[in-house]
Scaffold this motif. Sequence first.
Motif, PDB file in Angstrom:
ATOM      1  N   ASP A  10       0.913  -1.158   0.013  1.00 33.50           N
ATOM      2  CA  ASP A  10      -0.094   0.008  -0.103  1.00 33.50           C
ATOM      3  C   ASP A  10       0.886   1.383  -0.047  1.00 33.50           C
ATOM      4  OD1 ASP A  10      -2.131  -1.664  -0.038  1.00 33.50           O
ATOM      5  OD2 ASP A  10      -2.620  -1.309   2.082  1.00 33.50           O
ATOM      6  N   ALA A  11       1.990   1.216   0.700  1.00 33.56           N
ATOM      7  CA  ALA A  11       2.847   2.576   0.932  1.00 33.56           C
ATOM      8  C   ALA A  11       3.207   2.791  -0.351  1.00 33.56           C
ATOM      9  CB  ALA A  11       4.078   1.974   1.853  1.00 33.56           C
ATOM     10  N   PHE A  12       3.627   1.849  -1.464  1.00 32.20           N
ATOM     11  CA  PHE A  12       4.274   2.262  -2.662  1.00 32.20           C
ATOM     12  C   PHE A  12       3.102   2.806  -3.768  1.00 32.20           C
ATOM     13  CE2 PHE A  12       5.362   1.024  -6.983  1.00 32.20           C
ATOM     14  CZ  PHE A  12       6.370   1.893  -7.103  1.00 32.20           C
ATOM     15  N   GLN A  13       1.794   2.102  -3.339  1.00 33.44           N
ATOM     16  CA  GLN A  13       0.763   2.504  -4.355  1.00 33.44           C
ATOM     17  C   GLN A  13       0.203   3.772  -3.994  1.00 33.44           C
ATOM     18  OE1 GLN A  13      -2.511  -0.389  -5.156  1.00 33.44           O
ATOM     19  NE2 GLN A  13      -1.521  -2.016  -3.938  1.00 33.44           N
ATOM     20  N   PHE A  14       0.617   4.181  -2.811  1.00 36.95           N
ATOM     21  CA  PHE A  14       0.232   5.761  -2.372  1.00 36.95           C
ATOM     22  C   PHE A  14       0.989   6.821  -3.115  1.00 36.95           C
ATOM     23  CE2 PHE A  14       1.273   9.570   0.252  1.00 36.95           C
ATOM     24  CZ  PHE A  14      -0.424   9.796   0.607  1.00 36.95           C
ATOM     25  N   LEU A  15       1.989   6.345  -3.933  1.00 41.30           N
ATOM     26  CA  LEU A  15       2.805   7.252  -4.782  1.00 41.30           C
ATOM     27  C   LEU A  15       2.227   7.852  -5.878  1.00 41.30           C
ATOM     28  CD1 LEU A  15       5.846   8.395  -4.240  1.00 41.30           C
ATOM     29  CD2 LEU A  15       6.449   6.383  -5.689  1.00 41.30           C
TER      30      LEU A  15
END
Lengths: 314, 327
Positions: free
Chosen positions: B162-167
């Motif tokens: 999820d953290a990467f998808q936030f970008l």
Amino acid sequence: MFKKKSLILSLAFLLVLTLSVNAGAFWIFGDDDGQEKEKLTVGFAVSTQNNPFFVDMKKGAEKRAEEMGVELMVADAQNDAAKQLNSIQDLLVKQIDVLVINPVNGDAIAPAVKSANDQGVPVITVDRSASDGKVVTHIASDNVKGGEMAAEYMAKQLGEEGKVVELAGIPGTSAARDRGEGFNNGIEQYDEISVIARQPAGFDRAKGMTVMENILQAHQEIDAVFAHNDSMALGAVEALKSAGRLDSTLVVGFDAIDDALTAIKDGEMNATIAQQPSLMGEMAIEKAQTIANDKDLKDYYPAKLKLITKDNVQ
Amino acid sequence: MSQQSQEQPQAGVGATLLEKIKSATQFKTGLGLLGIIVVLSLSSEYFLTVTNLFNIVTQTSINALLAFGMTFVILSGGIDLSVGSVMAVASAVTAGLLTSGMNMVIAIIGGLIAGTGLGLFNGLVISRLAMPAFIVTLAMKSIARGLTLIYTDGRPISGFNDAFQFLGGGKVGPIPVPVIILVIVLTICYIVLKKTPFGRYVYAIGGSEEAAELSGIKTKVIKTTVFAISGFMASLSGIVLASRLNSAQPTAGTGYELDAIAAVVLGGTSLTGGRGGITGTLIGALIMGVINNGLNLLNVSSFYQLVAKGTVILLAIYLDRRSKQAA
């Protein structure tokens, strides 16, 4: 210089602001209230229009939409997953009632499906499925049924007895699994027909030829060949030709690619199983209407396949 | 010297502020953008909504990031045809590192290094071996695409945390993260180009490489750096794209170099170098994004969209040429 730029920026901002206020008033007091909204609006994000398969799919959807009085908006992703995500966002802005997606890629479409989910727009996928997100129903060809159709045709042509060869696709792929399963289910109905060889040939024409050559060496009596795709069937045709046994052997392929249709016209191949992309498009519109009518749908609807022989080849 | 000509070619001593504004290239393209916005607002009721405007900027961000890097290259008199492939390399490397369980920051840095490295290689070959940028980057376009296909084995790499998808997919308040990235990068590029010696050298080399060399500018270093910047921007763009799609596609970015070049040229930067700027490029990228979005909203077939896009580019270049001749 800095002043100049900020002036331009503020002017631009002002203009946009004025416009939006005006436009907003126009929408509020405009006369487009009611009646138009009764019509079901469906967005259709198709993977590409650079391939006849998907052109037919779009045409099927357009035809059915017109018949049913559904407003259809088509967005073509030109095989670019990023472009597909963008155009789906654009469709969602237009407050569509149902979104039909024929994904470029099952993984990359997931964010688009999720954003439709967020906005409460039901999603239908066609041909390729989405790896994530909530999809109401999926429409795709019924490969098992296609395998059965091939078996049935073969049995009829052979007078329900004979020795047949099966050229399988890449092991583990869904197409190879389903087509093989359907074919073997079908053949089992006939006691006098036996599958004497079953070899994988990688969906490849050259491999289809070598594998068939080897099988021909091992078996003197072969009445028919079923290949999981047309490329392998055409490879088998070459092998049969050079062994001088083409006339005595029935060849059935799958997919109805152009070369196979030509081979059927020329009498080298006997039949192939065609997918019906146009039917898939039509079904998508019908299912969208079902959703709009608040009726329940199954997870998956198989699109029928079509047997093509010398009698109906175009 | 060329600093003068880039913005106000005919602004005399006594020119009023208004005349100065009118003469700015950015002003003209900006007017063009506003014109298109007005037309689309009148033709589609969905166009001028907050959601849609954020959509447009998010959609534009991928091309804009590429085009920012391309602006540096074109200002220096070069061209970079490899950006579409380089972005695919960066997104694949980042995706590969992420799915192998690597920390997100390391994965992103890995992707940035890979893409920047390819850009640096472009720059070194072009400046040290004195080979034409067109050919070198055309070759790199093919090499980088091949490397991506080798690395990914032709398959997409998908499924990030999820953290990467936030970008690429997240929001801060109502503002999508790619928009924030875009604004930050734009600001940095603007400052680098307008307020640093490096920026002045880029313009100087684009104006006349010989003169720049004679005046003591290390042209080879500057040219190499410019291509490395382009590689870096392409990587950033590729990583944001992978995050947006939650998938790194081996064929991502195919043909994107042309959209980036079009955005730069639409923004008033001269293809021969030395004249133009980053704000113009942003406007150019927005024009392309707005046209794509508007034609989608108007339900125009994608076949016509391609024709429309090409026509707008031709028209913009023609108007730019004419105004220059008039001046």
